[in-house]
Motif scaffolding. Structure first.
Motif, mmCIF file in Angstrom:
data_model
loop_
_atom_site.group_PDB
_atom_site.id
_atom_site.type_symbol
_atom_site.label_atom_id
_atom_site.label_comp_id
_atom_site.label_asym_id
_atom_site.label_seq_id
_atom_site.Cartn_x
_atom_site.Cartn_y
_atom_site.Cartn_z
ATOM 1 N N GLU A 97 5.184 -10.633 5.657
ATOM 2 C CA GLU A 97 3.879 -10.074 5.295
ATOM 3 C C GLU A 97 3.322 -9.204 6.417
ATOM 4 O O GLU A 97 2.722 -8.149 6.168
ATOM 5 C CB GLU A 97 2.915 -11.220 4.968
ATOM 6 N N ALA A 98 3.515 -9.672 7.685
ATOM 7 C CA ALA A 98 3.036 -8.879 8.823
ATOM 8 C C ALA A 98 3.747 -7.531 8.865
ATOM 9 O O ALA A 98 3.127 -6.483 9.124
ATOM 10 C CB ALA A 98 3.260 -9.647 10.121
ATOM 11 N N LEU A 99 5.063 -7.518 8.606
ATOM 12 C CA LEU A 99 5.820 -6.259 8.594
ATOM 13 C C LEU A 99 5.362 -5.356 7.458
ATOM 14 O O LEU A 99 5.224 -4.136 7.624
ATOM 15 C CB LEU A 99 7.316 -6.565 8.469
ATOM 16 N N PHE A 100 5.097 -5.939 6.295
ATOM 17 C CA PHE A 100 4.611 -5.151 5.164
ATOM 18 C C PHE A 100 3.267 -4.522 5.483
ATOM 19 O O PHE A 100 3.025 -3.335 5.238
ATOM 20 C CB PHE A 100 4.493 -6.043 3.918
ATOM 21 N N ASN A 101 2.382 -5.330 6.046
ATOM 22 C CA ASN A 101 1.044 -4.826 6.358
ATOM 23 C C ASN A 101 1.084 -3.724 7.409
ATOM 24 O O ASN A 101 0.210 -2.854 7.442
ATOM 25 C CB ASN A 101 0.150 -5.964 6.848
ATOM 26 N N SER A 116 3.813 -15.093 -1.423
ATOM 27 C CA SER A 116 2.681 -14.175 -1.330
ATOM 28 C C SER A 116 3.067 -12.849 -1.983
ATOM 29 O O SER A 116 4.248 -12.594 -2.281
ATOM 30 C CB SER A 116 2.307 -13.954 0.133
ATOM 31 N N SER A 117 2.085 -11.999 -2.200
ATOM 32 C CA SER A 117 2.366 -10.722 -2.860
ATOM 33 C C SER A 117 3.329 -9.874 -2.044
ATOM 34 O O SER A 117 4.223 -9.217 -2.588
ATOM 35 C CB SER A 117 1.057 -9.952 -3.085
ATOM 36 N N ALA A 118 3.171 -9.894 -0.694
ATOM 37 C CA ALA A 118 4.057 -9.104 0.156
ATOM 38 C C ALA A 118 5.488 -9.620 0.073
ATOM 39 O O ALA A 118 6.444 -8.841 -0.020
ATOM 40 C CB ALA A 118 3.564 -9.139 1.595
ATOM 41 N N VAL A 119 5.662 -10.933 0.094
ATOM 42 C CA VAL A 119 6.997 -11.504 -0.004
ATOM 43 C C VAL A 119 7.585 -11.238 -1.384
ATOM 44 O O VAL A 119 8.787 -10.942 -1.529
ATOM 45 C CB VAL A 119 6.965 -13.014 0.302
ATOM 46 N N GLU A 135 0.019 1.349 -4.195
ATOM 47 C CA GLU A 135 -1.229 1.299 -3.434
ATOM 48 C C GLU A 135 -1.059 0.410 -2.206
ATOM 49 O O GLU A 135 -0.374 -0.604 -2.245
ATOM 50 C CB GLU A 135 -2.356 0.754 -4.316
ATOM 51 N N GLY A 136 -1.714 0.828 -1.100
ATOM 52 C CA GLY A 136 -1.744 0.018 0.107
ATOM 53 C C GLY A 136 -0.475 0.118 0.922
ATOM 54 O O GLY A 136 0.517 0.714 0.494
ATOM 55 N N PRO A 137 -0.478 -0.497 2.163
ATOM 56 C CA PRO A 137 0.710 -0.477 3.021
ATOM 57 C C PRO A 137 1.869 -1.201 2.337
ATOM 58 O O PRO A 137 1.688 -2.280 1.783
ATOM 59 C CB PRO A 137 0.268 -1.231 4.278
ATOM 60 N N GLY A 138 3.043 -0.580 2.355
ATOM 61 C CA GLY A 138 4.213 -1.196 1.745
ATOM 62 C C GLY A 138 4.292 -1.034 0.253
ATOM 63 O O GLY A 138 5.165 -1.624 -0.392
ATOM 64 N N GLY A 139 3.390 -0.202 -0.321
ATOM 65 C CA GLY A 139 3.420 0.016 -1.762
ATOM 66 C C GLY A 139 4.674 0.773 -2.176
ATOM 67 O O GLY A 139 5.284 1.492 -1.394
#
Length: 673
Positions: free
Chosen positions: A537-541, A574-577, A627-631
């Protein structure tokens, strides 16, 4: 004779002022009157005047004996000893009555060592105490170091003359038994057994078993049990105390079945004789059974308690403590607290052990208010709490749904006022409370204070401080603490790395979190799914999508479950994962030579009565729309649906997957376009 010694003393002073010389009868009368009135100091002063004035004839021993007897009644040991000394110094005759009186005075004043010295002096003079005097001498032996040796010698002296009473034998044997002096007890028992006029009493037999239990040697695995069975076979009178000692001896060998057998044997005897199991016996068998918590012992423990209630034996402090200790071994903390409250409602006084067990249970249940109340009650009862008890109370305040940081710090600060130096564990518990209470500044302050006071924080304490910083997003401080750990020679553990990764995640440092993850693996620790998810998640953000997907594939792809229908189950992610998992599946599809087919994911569970939209993961849907970082770029077209109470499914159609992969520069059926 009118019991007015003060007036008599004034008359004496007037006579001396008038130039008259009082005779020995006058002084004798006044000394006896003062002694009867309890004025021992004035009695000695009068005796000193007689010696200084050299009045003749001297006092007879009857007067001195009478004075000493009055000293004995008042417990004036110092004055009696001084009067005895002056009598010897002036060559006055000292008879057995005088010695008995001085012994009685010392006994009343609890001057045990002085009493024994007078007894030895009496023996040297060829005199013997009377029956009451011997009882007082024995009482003194019971209060001095190695008193059983002198007491046994006293019994042997008595046997050489009139013979010691069986009651005296029993007391001396019990004294030696308490110290495990099996040879002394056995010798005295043998003397009784050989006597033609005396038989060993029940108290003597009890002492023999107790001595064997206390000694714990002689080559026998369980000598006390053997002695008890031998006495029973010889039809000797054996009491409850002997059974309690034999049962206690089973604790050392963990022979609980023999202990239960002895208990049952006594219960059978109770039906045939006047013997009745008492609280001490029940406490003893409960202690043996409570040493472990296997199923058979639990059953026997409950049976013994039921038998105790059936016989209406009133439980004492030992009973409640045994029950609490047994529940503690089984980690039944709420039961411990219930038993403690039951004890507190009785007339029994609490002990340091019962308070310690109760506060420990309060710690494990996170009941800080209860722990504080117990600690206050403990102090009010005059029992000094030690550092482990303070630590448990501090930890109790720091646990639970809402940590009471103020109470934890208040307890820590109050330790020195109670004469207890805070230990490393106490500071660690307080720092843990600050962690749970989200007071990172106070945690750091305590850590520094701890170091200033000469304590070396352990890894658990450092972990709590790092965790408090991670919760507050103070990732810089958390990483400094991690560096301190490494510089101090401590070995970080899995929790250390996990909390450091959490701090990096909250600080938005994906690459740093990834480096810590690799360092954790390099140290031999297996990261949990939660820790790895934070890194992803940190990498995605941070927009480092490829690293996020690579981390997922390296650490999480194998542990990601699938439904029976073959869908990838993302409900716990989580959504990022979840986005990383979808990208990983797309990447695998593009790398496959076979390829093809829809990609199906389960993203949440929807019940038939739910009124919400089928898309229950809006943050994931935003990523899919780009949308957003990693979209997803370009946006990934998906279908979302669910029927009835089935899980919500996200479907990436075959054509949509191929289209998205082509846009990334990879073909939908394997290899580059």
């Amino acid at each position: 004779k009118a019991h007015r010694p003060a007036d008599a003393l004034r008359l004496l002073d007037l006579a001396i002022e008038s130039g008259l010389q009082p005779d020995v009868i006058t002084y004798s009368t006044l000394m006896v009157a003062c002694a009867k009135a309890g004025n021992a100091t004035r009695t000695l002063e009068l005796f000193g005047e007689v010696l200084r004035r050299d009045i003749h004839p001297k006092f007879d021993h009857v007067t001195m004996d009478l004075i000493l007897c009055n000293f004995a009644k008042g417990g004036h040991a110092e004055e009696a000893l001084e009067l005895l000394r002056l009598m010897k110094l002036n060559g006055m005759p000292i008879v057995d009555v005088a010695y008995n009186a001085v012994i009685a005075a010392c006994c009343r004043a609890e001057r045990h060592q002085a009493l024994l010295e007078v007894y030895e002096e009496m023996r040297s003079a060829g005199l013997q105490p009377d029956e009451i005097g011997y009882s007082m001498v024995l009482k003194a032996y019971e209060h001095v170091d190695r008193g059983w040796e002198g007491a046994a010698e006293m019994v042997r002296d008595l046997d050489r003359t009139d013979g010691a009473d069986v009651a005296i034998y029993a007391r001396v044997m019990a004294l030696a038994a308490r110290h495990g002096e099996i040879w002394t007890v056995a010798g005295l028992y043998d003397n009784l057994r050989k006597s033609r006029t005396k038989e060993p009493s029940m108290e003597c037999c009890n002492a023999l078993v107790t001595a064997q239990y206390k000694a714990g040697h002689d080559g026998a695995v369980n000598g006390a049990v053997d002695v008890l069975q031998h006495l029973e076979a010889a039809d000797r009178p054996v009491g409850v105390e002997a059974y309690a000692s034999a049962i206690s001896s089973c604790r050392a060998t963990d022979d609980w079945k023999t202990a239960v057998s002895l208990f049952n044997q006594l219960c059978r005897r109770a039906k045939e004789s006047a013997l009745e199991p008492n609280a001490i016996l029940y406490n003893t068998i409960l202690n043996v059974l409570g040493a472990d918590t296997d199923r058979q012992r639990k059953r026997e423990f409950s049976r013994v308690l039921k038998d105790m209630r059936r016989r209406e034996v009133v439980p004492d402090l030992g009973t409640y403590t045994s029950r609490m200790a047994f529940a503690t071994r089984g980690k039944r903390w709420r039961s411990v607290l219930a038993i403690w409250r039951e004890l507190d409602a009785t007339a029994c006084s609490q002990s340091a052990t019962s308070f310690a067990l109760g506060i420990r249970a309060a710690e494990m249940t996170g009941d800080g208010a209860q722990a504080k109340a117990m600690l206050q009650q403990m102090v009010a009862a005059g029992i000094a709490p030690d550092a482990p008890i303070f630590k448990a109370a501090i930890a109790a305040c720091g646990r639970g749904t809402s940590a009471d940081v103020d109470s934890a710090l208040e307890l820590l600060e109050s330790m020195e006022a109670h004469g207890v130096v805070p230990t490393q564990e106490c500071f660690g518990a307080a720092i843990g409370a600050c962690d749970r209470g989200r007071k990172w500044r106070k945690a750091i302050h305590l850590l520094l204070l701890m170091i200033q006071k000469g304590h070396r924080p352990d890894i658990t304490t450092y972990n709590a401080a790092i965790s408090s910083c991670a919760r507050a997003g103070e990732w810089t401080t958390a990483l400094k603490l991690l560096a301190n750990i490494q510089n101090s020679g401590l070995e970080p553990n899995d929790f250390t790395y996990a909390t450091s990764i959490a701090a990096s995640f909250r600080g938005g440092h994906g690459s740093l979190a990834l480096g810590q993850l690799h360092e954790m693996v390099g140290a031999g620790f297996k990261p949990s799914a939660t820790t790895t998810s934070l890194v992803v998640e940190a990498l995605f953000n941070a927009g480092e999508v490829d690293s996020a997907v690579g981390t997922f594939e390296h650490f999480l792809v194998e542990s990601t479950p699938r439904t029976p229908e073959g869908a990838v189950d993302l409900r716990r992610c989580s959504s990022a994962v979840a986005a990383a998992a979808i990208r990983s599946q797309l990447r695998a599809r593009s790398a496959s030579s076979s390829g093809g087919g829809d990609l199906v994911f389960t993203i949440s569970t929807r019940h038939a009565h739910a009124k919400s939209s089928p898309v229950s993961r809006p943050s994931l849907h935003e990523l899919l729309r780009g949308e957003g970082p990693g979209g997803f770029q370009p946006p990934l077209r998906v279908e979302v649906g669910a029927g009835g109470n089935k899980p919500v499914r996200l479907v990436v159609g075959d054509a949509d997957a191929a289209c998205w992969c082509n846009a990334q520069g990879t073909g939908g059926r394997g290899g580059a376009v």
